[in-house]
Enzyme design. Sequence first.
Site, mmCIF file in Angstrom:
data_model
loop_
_atom_site.group_PDB
_atom_site.id
_atom_site.type_symbol
_atom_site.label_atom_id
_atom_site.label_comp_id
_atom_site.label_asym_id
_atom_site.label_seq_id
_atom_site.Cartn_x
_atom_site.Cartn_y
_atom_site.Cartn_z
ATOM 1 N N CYS A 260 13.064 -16.993 0.952
ATOM 2 C CA CYS A 260 14.353 -17.656 0.772
ATOM 3 C C CYS A 260 14.775 -17.725 -0.691
ATOM 4 O O CYS A 260 13.936 -17.740 -1.596
ATOM 5 C CB CYS A 260 14.279 -19.068 1.314
ATOM 6 S SG CYS A 260 13.722 -19.142 3.008
ATOM 7 N N ARG B 113 13.781 -10.520 -3.012
ATOM 8 C CA ARG B 113 12.730 -11.362 -2.441
ATOM 9 C C ARG B 113 12.526 -11.087 -0.953
ATOM 10 O O ARG B 113 11.536 -11.500 -0.389
ATOM 11 C CB ARG B 113 13.106 -12.839 -2.620
ATOM 12 C CG ARG B 113 13.287 -13.231 -4.059
ATOM 13 C CD ARG B 113 13.983 -14.565 -4.171
ATOM 14 N NE ARG B 113 13.161 -15.632 -3.661
ATOM 15 C CZ ARG B 113 12.248 -16.281 -4.365
ATOM 16 N NH1 ARG B 113 12.059 -15.958 -5.626
ATOM 17 N NH2 ARG B 113 11.547 -17.248 -3.844
ATOM 18 N N TRP C 65 14.616 -16.377 4.794
ATOM 19 C CA TRP C 65 13.512 -15.558 5.308
ATOM 20 C C TRP C 65 12.872 -16.419 6.376
ATOM 21 O O TRP C 65 12.258 -17.441 6.074
ATOM 22 C CB TRP C 65 12.551 -15.288 4.151
ATOM 23 C CG TRP C 65 11.549 -14.221 4.349
ATOM 24 C CD1 TRP C 65 11.663 -12.905 3.975
ATOM 25 C CD2 TRP C 65 10.249 -14.360 4.914
ATOM 26 N NE1 TRP C 65 10.515 -12.231 4.298
ATOM 27 C CE2 TRP C 65 9.629 -13.094 4.871
ATOM 28 C CE3 TRP C 65 9.530 -15.415 5.468
ATOM 29 C CZ2 TRP C 65 8.346 -12.858 5.352
ATOM 30 C CZ3 TRP C 65 8.250 -15.179 5.951
ATOM 31 C CH2 TRP C 65 7.677 -13.907 5.877
ATOM 32 N N ASN D 13 14.537 -24.072 0.512
ATOM 33 C CA ASN D 13 13.391 -23.159 0.498
ATOM 34 C C ASN D 13 12.156 -23.993 0.753
ATOM 35 O O ASN D 13 12.038 -25.097 0.233
ATOM 36 C CB ASN D 13 13.214 -22.507 -0.882
ATOM 37 C CG ASN D 13 14.293 -21.497 -1.183
ATOM 38 O OD1 ASN D 13 15.161 -21.243 -0.358
ATOM 39 N ND2 ASN D 13 14.225 -20.922 -2.374
ATOM 40 N N GLY D 14 11.187 -23.447 1.485
ATOM 41 C CA GLY D 14 9.942 -24.176 1.726
ATOM 42 C C GLY D 14 9.776 -24.488 3.202
ATOM 43 O O GLY D 14 10.486 -23.943 4.050
ATOM 44 N N GLU E 251 -11.566 -1.798 -1.623
ATOM 45 C CA GLU E 251 -10.217 -2.075 -2.123
ATOM 46 C C GLU E 251 -10.166 -1.897 -3.644
ATOM 47 O O GLU E 251 -9.207 -1.343 -4.184
ATOM 48 C CB GLU E 251 -9.784 -3.489 -1.697
ATOM 49 C CG GLU E 251 -8.428 -3.941 -2.210
ATOM 50 C CD GLU E 251 -7.272 -3.014 -1.854
ATOM 51 O OE1 GLU E 251 -7.437 -2.092 -1.051
ATOM 52 O OE2 GLU E 251 -6.186 -3.196 -2.449
ATOM 53 N N LYS F 68 -7.715 0.723 -5.599
ATOM 54 C CA LYS F 68 -6.754 0.275 -6.625
ATOM 55 C C LYS F 68 -6.952 1.092 -7.898
ATOM 56 O O LYS F 68 -6.000 1.557 -8.506
ATOM 57 C CB LYS F 68 -7.006 -1.198 -6.908
ATOM 58 C CG LYS F 68 -5.976 -2.213 -6.900
ATOM 59 C CD LYS F 68 -4.941 -2.388 -5.863
ATOM 60 C CE LYS F 68 -4.624 -1.346 -4.877
ATOM 61 N NZ LYS F 68 -4.147 -1.787 -3.602
ATOM 62 N N GLU G 244 -5.820 4.873 -7.446
ATOM 63 C CA GLU G 244 -4.400 5.164 -7.230
ATOM 64 C C GLU G 244 -3.540 4.888 -8.464
ATOM 65 O O GLU G 244 -2.528 5.560 -8.651
ATOM 66 C CB GLU G 244 -3.850 4.449 -5.996
ATOM 67 C CG GLU G 244 -3.733 2.958 -6.100
ATOM 68 C CD GLU G 244 -3.224 2.314 -4.814
ATOM 69 O OE1 GLU G 244 -2.394 2.901 -4.116
ATOM 70 O OE2 GLU G 244 -3.665 1.185 -4.534
ATOM 71 N N HIS H 37 -29.242 6.824 -0.768
ATOM 72 C CA HIS H 37 -29.169 7.886 0.242
ATOM 73 C C HIS H 37 -28.225 9.000 -0.210
ATOM 74 O O HIS H 37 -27.782 9.804 0.605
ATOM 75 C CB HIS H 37 -28.727 7.295 1.581
ATOM 76 C CG HIS H 37 -29.680 6.261 2.094
ATOM 77 N ND1 HIS H 37 -30.932 6.572 2.569
ATOM 78 C CD2 HIS H 37 -29.603 4.902 2.126
ATOM 79 C CE1 HIS H 37 -31.571 5.466 2.911
ATOM 80 N NE2 HIS H 37 -30.783 4.425 2.640
ATOM 81 N N LYS I 36 5.916 3.791 -1.420
ATOM 82 C CA LYS I 36 5.647 2.414 -0.985
ATOM 83 C C LYS I 36 5.518 2.322 0.531
ATOM 84 O O LYS I 36 4.701 1.579 1.036
ATOM 85 C CB LYS I 36 6.759 1.488 -1.491
ATOM 86 C CG LYS I 36 6.494 0.011 -1.248
ATOM 87 C CD LYS I 36 5.322 -0.503 -2.061
ATOM 88 C CE LYS I 36 4.911 -1.901 -1.721
ATOM 89 N NZ LYS I 36 3.536 -2.202 -2.137
HETATM 90 C C1 F6R Z 1 -2.493 0.954 -1.598
HETATM 91 C C2 F6R Z 1 -1.402 0.892 -0.654
HETATM 92 C C3 F6R Z 1 -1.499 1.754 0.546
HETATM 93 C C4 F6R Z 1 -0.961 1.016 1.762
HETATM 94 C C5 F6R Z 1 -0.923 1.946 2.988
HETATM 95 C C6 F6R Z 1 -0.496 1.229 4.239
HETATM 96 O O1 F6R Z 1 -2.276 0.084 -2.669
HETATM 97 O O2 F6R Z 1 -0.464 0.181 -0.835
HETATM 98 O O3 F6R Z 1 -2.793 2.194 0.779
HETATM 99 O O4 F6R Z 1 -1.791 -0.076 2.015
HETATM 100 O O5 F6R Z 1 -0.050 3.008 2.750
HETATM 101 O O6 F6R Z 1 0.778 0.679 4.082
HETATM 102 P P1 F6R Z 1 1.284 -0.483 5.007
HETATM 103 O O7 F6R Z 1 0.424 -1.663 4.771
HETATM 104 O O8 F6R Z 1 2.708 -0.696 4.584
HETATM 105 O O9 F6R Z 1 1.170 -0.006 6.423
#
Ligand code: F6R
Length: 628
Positions: free
Chosen positions: A2, A27, A82, A108-109, A501, A505, A508, A524, A623
């Site tokens: 929101c 947002r 939202w 908001n909240g 993870e 990170k 990438e 192994h 993204k």
């Molecule tokens: C890594 C990253 C990707 C997403 C993947 C799945 O930082 O962002 O590995 O996690 O492409 O995306 P979603 O979660 O949108 O299905």
Amino acid sequence: MCGIVGCTGSAPVKDVLISGLKRLEYRGYDSAGIAVQKPAGPGGAPAPDLVVVHRVGKVAGLESELEHQSIPGTCGIGHTRWATHGRPSTANAHPHTSCAGDIAVVHNGIIENFAELREELIARGHHFTSETDTEVLPHLIEEAYEGAPDGTGAEEATHDLLRAVRRAMRRVVGAYGIAVTCAQEPGVIVTTRKDSPIVVGRGADASYLASDLIALIDATRDVVILEDGECARLTPDGITYYDAAGKAMEPRITHVDWDLDMAEKGGYPDFMIKEIMEQPRVVRDTLAGRMVGGELTIDELGLTPEELNLIDRVYVIACGTSYHAGLIAKNLIERWARIPTEVEAASEFRYRNPIITPSTLVVAVSQSGETADTLAAIRDARIKGAKVFGITNVIGSPVARESDGVIYTKANKEIAVASTKSFIGQVVSLSLLALSLAQAKGRMTTGEVRMLFREMGDTAEQIQWIFDTQEPAIEEAAAAMKDAHSALFVGRGIASAICYEGALKLKEISYLHAEAYAAGEMKHGPIALIDPGFPVITVATQSPVYDKTISNLKECEARGAKIIAVATEGDEDIKQIADHVIYVPRVRDCFTPITATVPLQLLARSVALLRGCDVDQPRNLAKSVTVE
Ligand code: F6R
């Protein structure tokens, strides 16, 4: 999530409100609206009326609807919503108004005691038109304004919006940032907050407020960031500030020297760091409203406790970072609910023939809610008769629409391509799901659920502690590994999922090759890679497998590895083996993913920056991945 804007001056505010709302679009939201006071009638007599226009959909849609309406008023408030309580719909869009239609509120909240307030208000004759928690506010303020009996004994009329707002908000439990306007008080807006930001500022010829600085930046660079309980009363001629006790106070003016780009990034140099720093809020928001009357409540599950109890197998399907959140879910669901759980890359799940029965729960995790492989896997699972539950960050996304139930992570829109805050939102949401399953299966008492819920909430502050104290250690570790060609991440138990993870990170955004292994697997095969100076990053926090992890690290140390350890605050012994130590606060092992992932995100970013990489837009990545 929101957004709030408000403005009162001498010129029409409609366009100011719309452009403020556009600034808040980043947002994420599902509906928008404004309330504007009608200008005073002939001879300056007040026109006790408000024009309220709200609708589901984008701000652009609201703007086109308003184009054909003459709204000359100079005082108004606006909102992007939202959905939390009540689906996205025009009726649920803010502003919400009192019975007489003369008081409008944007909020908001989350109001945690809204159900009981709503019941009381209805019993006293108030009429509700939405399913939102927010709508109790204009009615409470209406009672306080008119001195109507509100059951508290404080029944004197105030006829003063500021006093009415203060009196009404005393009844409210929860988080709020609100703006209120009342047709009886031309040119006045009152705002206050608790656990939800409100920024106020005076422009050249008008007074402004917003939930985010970015919406004020064109009007003023001198702003006041309200603290919890403080109020401001805005008029066309100026702003008066009040402390939490209701006494007028001198404003604490902050001068903001940001350009628009910086403002969008909250003053941070890139979106990735802004989003990492938002993670304490994500934890709080994702948990907010989930413990109602001491009971864990996830209404959106769409399954009764009896149906949950029948579940005998869980598949978590996801891709990338979301898949790693799934690995953590497997650990927690099996640990707490004792239900066999498999985690599978959605791209694989869809092309095999998994064993699915009507008592199988498929949990699809996707930040964007539109990842092609995850969607295809959902469709396949439903055809085979599974119940599908989605965990996503995007309202109304295909994953949300095509699942039987959905939990929305409260991360807000994530802009940096590499997921950070969404991951934390996913882990918290999946932990809630695991607790619900454990409760439904009778594997955990209500007391145990409450205790774990409370401890999960504490991680918000624990993440903040990492930000406040560990930056130098992270920078030092980043400098030590920036020139490496490859790195290994190793951990055991739930820490191995954190390492997957961390490695993703790093690779990438810094393009430094990185792999993660369960530490016991090192000997192994992967240990062959280690030569002097080879970076091995480990999550070696206190857990039942701590000693085992240390043994595996010793094997790496013996071959000359440079060890960077994420360890529990106070663990001095780890310094004997690790070249660099980044500390995290002591938490129960099951909550380590929420805390210990954070330094690995920061480490990846620091390494990437040292290597001259664009941390927000890494090469070759998108993204949302809407193709197979
Ligand atoms: C890594 C990253 C990707 C997403 C993947 C799945 O930082 O962002 O590995 O996690 O492409 O995306 P979603 O979660 O949108 O299905």
